[in-house]
Design a protein around this motif. Structure first.
Motif, short mmCIF file in Angstrom:
data_model
loop_
_atom_site.label_atom_id
_atom_site.label_comp_id
_atom_site.label_asym_id
_atom_site.label_seq_id
_atom_site.Cartn_x
_atom_site.Cartn_y
_atom_site.Cartn_z
N VAL A 200 0.85 -1.20 0.00
CA VAL A 200 0.00 0.00 0.00
C VAL A 200 0.88 1.24 0.00
N ASP A 201 0.59 2.19 -0.87
CA ASP A 201 1.27 3.48 -0.89
C ASP A 201 0.73 4.30 0.27
N ARG A 202 1.57 4.64 1.24
CA ARG A 202 1.12 5.33 2.44
C ARG A 202 0.64 6.75 2.17
N GLU A 203 1.09 7.36 1.09
CA GLU A 203 0.65 8.72 0.79
C GLU A 203 -0.72 8.76 0.15
N THR A 204 -1.05 7.77 -0.66
CA THR A 204 -2.32 7.77 -1.37
C THR A 204 -3.32 6.78 -0.81
N GLY A 205 -2.83 5.75 -0.10
CA GLY A 205 -3.72 4.69 0.38
C GLY A 205 -4.12 3.72 -0.72
N LEU A 206 -3.52 3.84 -1.90
CA LEU A 206 -3.84 2.96 -3.02
C LEU A 206 -2.76 1.89 -3.18
#
Length: 228
Positions: A200-206
């Motif tokens: 999971v990309d922690r900045e986008t949540g995607l």
């Protein structure tokens, strides 16, 4: 020639082949798959085919990697005072709640006394209650604003997933020598998902497009973008 035919028969008896990612559908209240969704991804591992005259057992494995989610609610993120005369004032200012399917840590940053353009301050205090239970702060509960930055709680996952509620009180001590002008402070509360998946990309949540696809036991490498 006979040896060749035996070898071909064994080859045809069992074969494996690579698979890739498959579409995921959201299911409606009626139980019917309604359409593709980007909230979940899925991959198939090695396929299997057999055409022979022997008993066969095929092991089937199903795995799911669930990301950590966070539900964070704040009744307000901005506070504006208008103070007529010197005094000691308090408000029950920030109400909120937190819920997650994993542990969540918090970091308080930038909490300071309110300050004006000339560097004059208003003494600022906070009282934090977690979980909230309608408390009214007393002397032992108030922290000077800068001390709030050291208050970094970690909330352990609630097994019933009811979440936690919290209250943050603010107190200003306005004295006669506080000039008639504007005072302000900008602060931040950061929540970190302590059990988030590495795909999971922690900045986008995607999904992280650079994450590796899933690996299956005794599987050959499979292609396709995205994480497990």
């Amino acid at each position: 020639m006979r040896l060749v035919w035996i070898g071909m028969a064994l080859l045809l008896c069992t074969a494996v082949f690579a698979q890739g990612n498959v579409p995921v559908y959201a299911v409606g209240d009626d139980g019917i798959p309604d359409g593709p969704t980007d909230l979940a991804y899925c991959w198939e591992g090695t396929g299997y085919t057999s055409f022979c005259n022997a008993d066969r057992c095929v092991d089937i494995g199903v795995r799911a990697s669930v990301a950590q989610w966070l539900q964070l609610y704040l009744e307000a993120t901005q506070v504006a005072w208008r103070i007529l005369k010197p005094g000691d004032y308090a408000i029950d200012t920030l109400h909120g709640s937190v819920n997650s399917n994993g542990n969540v840590s918090f970091d308080f940053e930038g909490f300071e006394d309110l300050v004006n353009a000339e560097g004059d301050i208003i003494e600022t205090y906070y009282a934090l209650f977690l979980p909230a239970a309608g408390q009214i702060p007393s002397n032992d509960d108030w922290m000077r604003a800068a001390d709030v930055n050291a208050w970094d709680p970690c909330l352990v996952e609630d097994e019933e997933h009811q979440g936690w509620s919290f209250d943050i009180w603010q107190r200003l001590i306005v004295i006669p020598c506080d000039s008639a002008c504007e005072y302000a402070d900008e602060a931040r509360i950061c929540a970190r998902l302590e059990e988030q998946k590495d795909w999971v990309d922690r900045e986008t949540g995607l999904y992280d497009e650079d994450a590796r696809p899933p690996a299956f036991p005794n599987d050959i490498a499979i292609g396709g973008p995205g994480p497990y």
